[in-house]
Design a protein around this motif. Sequence first.
Motif, short mmCIF file in Angstrom:
data_model
loop_
_atom_site.label_atom_id
_atom_site.label_comp_id
_atom_site.label_asym_id
_atom_site.label_seq_id
_atom_site.Cartn_x
_atom_site.Cartn_y
_atom_site.Cartn_z
N THR A 81 0.84 -1.21 0.00
CA THR A 81 0.00 0.00 0.00
C THR A 81 0.87 1.25 0.00
O THR A 81 1.98 1.25 0.55
CB THR A 81 -0.94 0.03 1.22
OG1 THR A 81 -0.16 -0.05 2.41
CG2 THR A 81 -1.92 -1.11 1.19
N VAL A 82 0.35 2.27 -0.63
CA VAL A 82 1.03 3.57 -0.67
C VAL A 82 0.03 4.61 -0.18
O VAL A 82 -1.08 4.70 -0.71
CB VAL A 82 1.49 3.91 -2.12
CG1 VAL A 82 2.18 5.27 -2.15
CG2 VAL A 82 2.39 2.83 -2.67
N ASP A 83 0.42 5.39 0.83
CA ASP A 83 -0.51 6.41 1.34
C ASP A 83 -0.33 7.73 0.57
O ASP A 83 0.45 7.81 -0.37
CB ASP A 83 -0.34 6.60 2.86
CG ASP A 83 1.03 7.14 3.24
OD1 ASP A 83 1.77 7.59 2.35
OD2 ASP A 83 1.36 7.10 4.45
N ASN A 84 -1.01 8.78 1.01
CA ASN A 84 -0.98 10.08 0.32
C ASN A 84 0.39 10.73 0.36
O ASN A 84 0.70 11.59 -0.47
CB ASN A 84 -2.02 11.03 0.92
CG ASN A 84 -3.43 10.58 0.60
OD1 ASN A 84 -3.63 9.83 -0.34
ND2 ASN A 84 -4.39 11.03 1.39
N ASN A 85 1.22 10.39 1.34
CA ASN A 85 2.56 10.96 1.45
C ASN A 85 3.60 10.08 0.75
O ASN A 85 4.80 10.22 0.97
CB ASN A 85 2.95 11.15 2.92
CG ASN A 85 2.08 12.18 3.59
OD1 ASN A 85 1.64 13.15 2.96
ND2 ASN A 85 1.82 11.99 4.87
N LEU A 88 5.47 3.80 1.59
CA LEU A 88 5.21 2.43 1.13
C LEU A 88 5.15 1.50 2.33
O LEU A 88 6.01 1.55 3.21
CB LEU A 88 6.33 2.00 0.18
CG LEU A 88 6.20 0.65 -0.47
CD1 LEU A 88 5.12 0.68 -1.53
CD2 LEU A 88 7.53 0.25 -1.10
N SER A 89 4.12 0.67 2.40
CA SER A 89 4.05 -0.32 3.47
C SER A 89 3.63 -1.66 2.87
O SER A 89 2.90 -1.70 1.87
CB SER A 89 3.07 0.11 4.56
OG SER A 89 1.77 0.21 4.03
N THR A 90 4.12 -2.72 3.46
CA THR A 90 3.79 -4.06 2.98
C THR A 90 3.28 -4.91 4.12
O THR A 90 3.64 -4.71 5.28
CB THR A 90 5.02 -4.75 2.36
OG1 THR A 90 6.02 -4.91 3.35
CG2 THR A 90 5.58 -3.96 1.19
N HIS A 91 2.42 -5.82 3.77
CA HIS A 91 1.91 -6.80 4.73
C HIS A 91 1.92 -8.16 4.04
O HIS A 91 1.31 -8.33 2.99
CB HIS A 91 0.48 -6.44 5.15
CG HIS A 91 -0.16 -7.48 6.01
ND1 HIS A 91 0.22 -7.70 7.32
CD2 HIS A 91 -1.13 -8.37 5.74
CE1 HIS A 91 -0.50 -8.68 7.81
NE2 HIS A 91 -1.33 -9.11 6.87
#
Length: 197
Positions: A81-85, A88-91
């Motif tokens: 996932t990529v947020d507005n800023n 990058l995060s992964t799960h």
Amino acid sequence: MKSKNAIKTFSMLFICLAIFGMAKAQDSTKVEQPAEVKSLHKIRLTILGAGYEREQKVGKITSVYFGALAQGALIYQTEITVDNNYNLSTHTETIFKVYPALNAGFRHYYNFNRRIKKGKKTLNNSAGYVGLDVLTIIPTQSNTLYGSQINIMPQWGFQTYAGRKVNFELSLGPLASINKTTTYYGIGGRIGFSFLL
């Protein structure tokens, strides 16, 4: 002088054993090997499952099969996932579950005669084949999100004689997995042993 006699004796013994071994090997090719498929009842053990399968002869070198099994499924899933800023995060999640399943398909064996000419065994349908495998995974109450799944795989494979009542089996092919929400494509396969009843 004794060592020369010992060398001659061992040389003669070795030559006699070699000749006997070649004669025995040639005799083994004369054993009558089947040139067509045979109907078989099997208990199949694969890396991810176990079950019963009936392979029924429908032609000289063609068979159909059907069975029921407990099929394991290893699901490896990574969500990025990529947020507005732009962070990058992964799960990542790995799940292993066992489901009841039914499968059916057909096999067309293509190398019985070539194996016989090479002196290889063809007992218990020991030969290469091409065919189609259809596997239906039946959902359990804990997996009602996706419902049932159907795997369709055109396959290339072989069975080889591993003992009087045991075959080793390997099959590979392109795979389409269809459930009620999506279709996945990939490579499928099966590896394991069949114990003949």
